[in-house]
Scaffold this motif. Structure first.
Motif, mmCIF file in Angstrom:
data_model
loop_
_atom_site.group_PDB
_atom_site.id
_atom_site.type_symbol
_atom_site.label_atom_id
_atom_site.label_comp_id
_atom_site.label_asym_id
_atom_site.label_seq_id
_atom_site.Cartn_x
_atom_site.Cartn_y
_atom_site.Cartn_z
ATOM 1 N N VAL A 37 1.125 -1.255 0.067
ATOM 2 C CA VAL A 37 0.091 -0.075 0.206
ATOM 3 C C VAL A 37 0.764 1.067 -0.369
ATOM 4 O O VAL A 37 0.728 1.988 -1.193
ATOM 5 C CB VAL A 37 -1.532 0.244 1.453
ATOM 6 N N GLN A 40 2.084 1.506 -3.889
ATOM 7 C CA GLN A 40 0.916 1.931 -4.143
ATOM 8 C C GLN A 40 0.453 3.596 -3.744
ATOM 9 O O GLN A 40 0.680 4.490 -4.829
ATOM 10 C CB GLN A 40 -0.406 1.616 -4.002
ATOM 11 N N GLU A 41 0.535 4.438 -2.693
ATOM 12 C CA GLU A 41 -0.196 5.342 -2.573
ATOM 13 C C GLU A 41 1.729 6.367 -2.822
ATOM 14 O O GLU A 41 1.293 7.600 -3.440
ATOM 15 C CB GLU A 41 0.349 5.762 -1.103
ATOM 16 N N LEU A 44 0.127 6.375 -6.635
ATOM 17 C CA LEU A 44 -0.477 7.450 -7.361
ATOM 18 C C LEU A 44 -0.111 8.874 -6.539
ATOM 19 O O LEU A 44 -0.330 9.700 -7.979
ATOM 20 C CB LEU A 44 -1.815 7.307 -6.180
ATOM 21 N N ARG A 318 -13.612 8.836 2.454
ATOM 22 C CA ARG A 318 -14.813 8.435 1.989
ATOM 23 C C ARG A 318 -14.568 6.819 1.980
ATOM 24 O O ARG A 318 -15.764 6.809 2.436
ATOM 25 C CB ARG A 318 -14.586 9.009 0.679
ATOM 26 N N ASN A 319 -13.898 6.452 1.551
ATOM 27 C CA ASN A 319 -13.522 4.976 2.395
ATOM 28 C C ASN A 319 -13.055 4.289 3.375
ATOM 29 O O ASN A 319 -11.378 5.356 3.530
ATOM 30 C CB ASN A 319 -12.893 4.341 0.754
ATOM 31 N N ARG A 425 -5.901 -2.549 7.583
ATOM 32 C CA ARG A 425 -6.282 -3.688 6.644
ATOM 33 C C ARG A 425 -6.220 -5.014 6.608
ATOM 34 O O ARG A 425 -7.450 -5.851 6.509
ATOM 35 C CB ARG A 425 -5.612 -3.690 5.134
ATOM 36 N N GLN B 89 -6.187 -2.430 -6.953
ATOM 37 C CA GLN B 89 -5.566 -2.238 -5.551
ATOM 38 C C GLN B 89 -5.495 -1.232 -5.968
ATOM 39 O O GLN B 89 -5.302 -0.343 -4.925
ATOM 40 C CB GLN B 89 -4.095 -3.346 -5.673
ATOM 41 N N LEU B 90 -5.242 -0.243 -6.514
ATOM 42 C CA LEU B 90 -4.686 0.983 -7.293
ATOM 43 C C LEU B 90 -5.997 2.091 -6.606
ATOM 44 O O LEU B 90 -5.897 2.914 -6.826
ATOM 45 C CB LEU B 90 -3.687 1.633 -8.775
ATOM 46 N N ALA B 92 -8.135 0.960 -4.989
ATOM 47 C CA ALA B 92 -8.918 0.551 -4.189
ATOM 48 C C ALA B 92 -7.861 2.168 -3.323
ATOM 49 O O ALA B 92 -8.630 3.052 -2.258
ATOM 50 C CB ALA B 92 -8.694 -0.308 -2.759
ATOM 51 N N VAL B 93 -7.097 2.415 -3.306
ATOM 52 C CA VAL B 93 -5.845 3.094 -2.585
ATOM 53 C C VAL B 93 -6.092 4.952 -2.878
ATOM 54 O O VAL B 93 -6.842 5.519 -2.124
ATOM 55 C CB VAL B 93 -4.572 2.446 -2.858
ATOM 56 N N TYR B 94 -6.568 4.905 -3.957
ATOM 57 C CA TYR B 94 -6.736 6.183 -4.759
ATOM 58 C C TYR B 94 -7.722 6.994 -4.085
ATOM 59 O O TYR B 94 -8.197 7.332 -3.389
ATOM 60 C CB TYR B 94 -6.961 6.244 -6.110
ATOM 61 N N GLU B 95 -9.262 5.509 -4.011
ATOM 62 C CA GLU B 95 -10.297 6.415 -3.238
ATOM 63 C C GLU B 95 -10.112 6.481 -1.711
ATOM 64 O O GLU B 95 -10.649 7.477 -1.028
ATOM 65 C CB GLU B 95 -11.802 5.196 -3.278
#
Lengths: 443, 174
Positions: A37, A40-41, A44, A318-319, A425, B89-90, B92-95
């Motif tokens: 994660v 991935q962050e 992004l 939001r999630n 998680r 996965q991306l 989900a992490v973006y959200e």
């Protein structure tokens, strides 16, 4: 992900956005990202930055062109509007705005409280039932109800005479002030007071589902739920009435009392214990989150992690994130305070189904019992073979970083509020079998 | 307001948010513009199902995710595309981090002001006209790999600065 790995990831991301990435590189990138994660962050954030930079340059209002735009705009304003016209226009607009405010609102509401500081998820319902979820420091409030929803949320409120009230979640509390004095109704939760001397005959009146307290000027903490109220006095004197039988007790400094709806319970002010500097958690009674599983001949009693959703410190996710947490609390206001000293260590023992990252942290309170800071770190816990998943972590409190810069850098002299152990998680079957605070003289 | 006018109003206002999401999930600009068009068509087709009291962006991003999956299927044979699992996965992490998008953008504004003139120049050349960076490299006799490395460092510095600024302002998760 360790900082050193960012360099490798960044290299690949740079090739990705420059469209010079090879098939082999892409495979490596995918391997780095898959299941991580943090990576991935980073991915992004990198791609978002790339997009923002693109927009910034492409758009005339963009960031790189902002300076040039500002200069051009200032020049245009200077050329087209003489200064005195601007000033007159501003005065006229201000006047119109004030007039509109006056005619729209009729008689202005009387503000009785100001938010001095706050954090987390707060909801204010003022007169007329209007709800406000965007409270921030400096907001003035009329009478109304404050709901502090999360365990790590809190607010510091100040009356116009300087009386301070701290509340930490989860709490629901109603404030009012009129000719008869201040009225505070704690439906559930926790409050701390620093009450400036009130006019004789006009005490601050605190009401809970099971008790009433009259206060003329003092420092004290109170927790209440539907069946009992616990009150601990630090300075001065508080007169407490148990509602079920209207019995009254004076609670002096350094004493506490419990007023329960159950008539047979003791209703006597008792001295509050001296602070201790080491502490061993009694998992059965100190649990705030988690499921107690009694021990058996072949295993220790433990707290199993409770799965719940975390909606962010600001309630803005939001999630929400799925957390698996055990939370224990040693310092309920009526119990012996646990003081944090130099060289103190936190030792946690437990069990995991598999190796994984575990977050360990704690919250502290100031001497009067309100939240002071939060400290947290994540550790990858390797579960060795042949130990049935058992682990032990021991951390120097000074090595656990604060979660916000406004929290005190040092925890020394603060009271230990609560401790959390959690997996984020991932449900790795976390069980906690012991939690200890060891002072420098301990084992 | 007319349904079509309301759709145009919301889409115009939030198109950039959807584009930003697509850009994060599928970084090639050509793919993004193609999928963005598909998203706008899909949204308009389902506009009568949209409940006005619901926030627009999450609703739109659901459609964007569907269009990303369709795009992924179309590109199944294309090697330079992530696997379905990683895209999920991306997504989900973006959200999860979406609420921090605006604060990050504001932090970037502050960080841009800390760049020196050379760094600004490289960024301007890279992100302005297509090919401007290459031209400059040829003019100055600098290898493109050197410039890419410089850009990589600038972006890493900006990311670090954004993180620090966010922390200073109290944006952190527990």
């Amino acid at each position: 992900m360790p900082e050193s790995e960012h360099a490798h990831l960044d290299q690949l991301l740079s090739r990705l956005v420059e469209e010079t990435i090879s098939q082999d590189d892409l495979v490596v990138l995918e391997t780095l990202l898959d299941g991580d994660v943090d990576a991935q962050e980073r991915y992004l954030h990198y791609l978002e930055l790339h997009k923002d930079l693109k927009d910034a340059v492409g758009n005339q209002k963009g960031l790189l062109n902002r300076e040039a735009n500002m200069i051009a705009l200032k020049d245009r304003i200077r050329l087209s509007v003489p200064g005195w016209i601007g000033a007159v226009a501003a005065v006229v607009l201000l006047g119109l705005a004030l007039f509109h405010l006056w005619t729209a609102s009729g008689e202005p509401e009387k503000m009785i409280l100001t938010i001095a500081d706050c954090n987390g998820v707060l909801e204010w319902t003022g007169q007329g039932g209007k709800t406000d979820r965007s409270l921030s420091a400096g907001d003035a409030l009329s009478g109304g109800t404050l709901e502090v929803t999360a365990a790590n949320s809190w607010a510091e409120l100040v009356f116009s005479d300087g009386t301070k009230v701290w509340t930490s979640g989860p709490s629901i509390v109603t404030f009012s002030e009129g000719a008869e004095g201040k009225r505070i109704h704690l439906r559930q939760g926790e409050l701390s007071f620093d009450v400036t001397p009130q006019l004789s005959g006009y005490p601050l009146l605190l009401q809970t589902p099971s008790a009433e307290a009259k206060v003329l000027g003092t420092q004290f903490n109170v927790t209440a739920n539907n069946v009992a109220t616990r009150l601990a006095v630090h300075e001065g004197l508080v007169q407490v009435t148990r509602l079920v039988d209207q019995k009254t007790q004076d609670v002096p400094a350094n004493h506490h009392i419990v007023a329960a709806l159950e008539r047979r319970t003791s209703f006597v002010a008792l001295p509050r214990g001296e602070p201790v500097t080491s502490w061993e958690c009694d998992l059965r009674y100190d649990v705030r989150q988690g499921y107690w599983r009694p021990g058996a001949e072949w295993r220790l009693g433990s707290l199993d992690a409770e799965t719940h959703l975390f909606r962010g410190d600001f309630g803005k996710r939001r999630n929400p994130i799925l957390l698996h947490s055990v939370v224990v609390s040693p310092s309920a206001p009526n119990r012996t305070p646990v003081l944090l000293t130099e060289g103190a260590r936190l030792r946690v023992r437990g069990r995991l189904d598999r190796s994984c990252k575990v977050a360990l942290g704690f919250g502290t309170r100031r001497a009067r019992g309100v939240l002071s800071g939060k400290y947290n770190l994540s550790r990858y816990i390797e579960v060795g073979e042949g130990v049935e998943g058992r682990f032990e972590v021991e951390l120097d409190l000074g090595d656990i970083p604060r979660m916000k810069t406004r929290f005190p850098a040092s925890t020394i002299g603060q009271e230990l509020g609560w401790i959390w152990i959690q997996t984020v998680r991932e449900d790795a079957g976390l069980e906690v079998t012991s939690v200890e605070l060891i002072d420098r003289h301990g084992d | 307001m007319e349904p079509a006018a309301e759709f145009v109003r919301l889409w115009t206002r939030h198109q950039a948010d959807v584009e930003r999401y697509l850009f994060a999930i599928m970084p090639r600009a050509n793919d993004v513009s193609e999928v963005l068009q598909d998203v706008s068509v899909a949204l308009w087709e389902k506009w009568d199902k949209y409940e006005q009291q619901r926030p627009f962006i999450p609703w739109a991003l659901k459609f964007a995710w569907i269009e990303v999956q369709k795009w992924r299927q179309r590109q199944a044979r294309e090697k330079l595309v992530f696997s379905n699992e990683l895209l999920e996965q991306l997504n989900a992490v973006y959200e999860d981090g979406m609420s921090l998008t605006d604060p990050r953008r504001q932090a970037l504004e502050e960080c841009m002001e800390k760049l020196n003139s050379q760094e600004r120049k490289w960024l301007h050349l890279r992100y302005s006209k297509h090919g401007a960076l290459k031209k400059e490299a040829e003019k100055k006799g600098i290898k493109m790999s050197k410039l890419y490395y410089a850009l990589e460092k600038i972006r890493a510095g900006l990311l670090q600065c954004i993180g620090q600024t966010m922390k200073k302002e109290g944006w952190s998760d527990a």
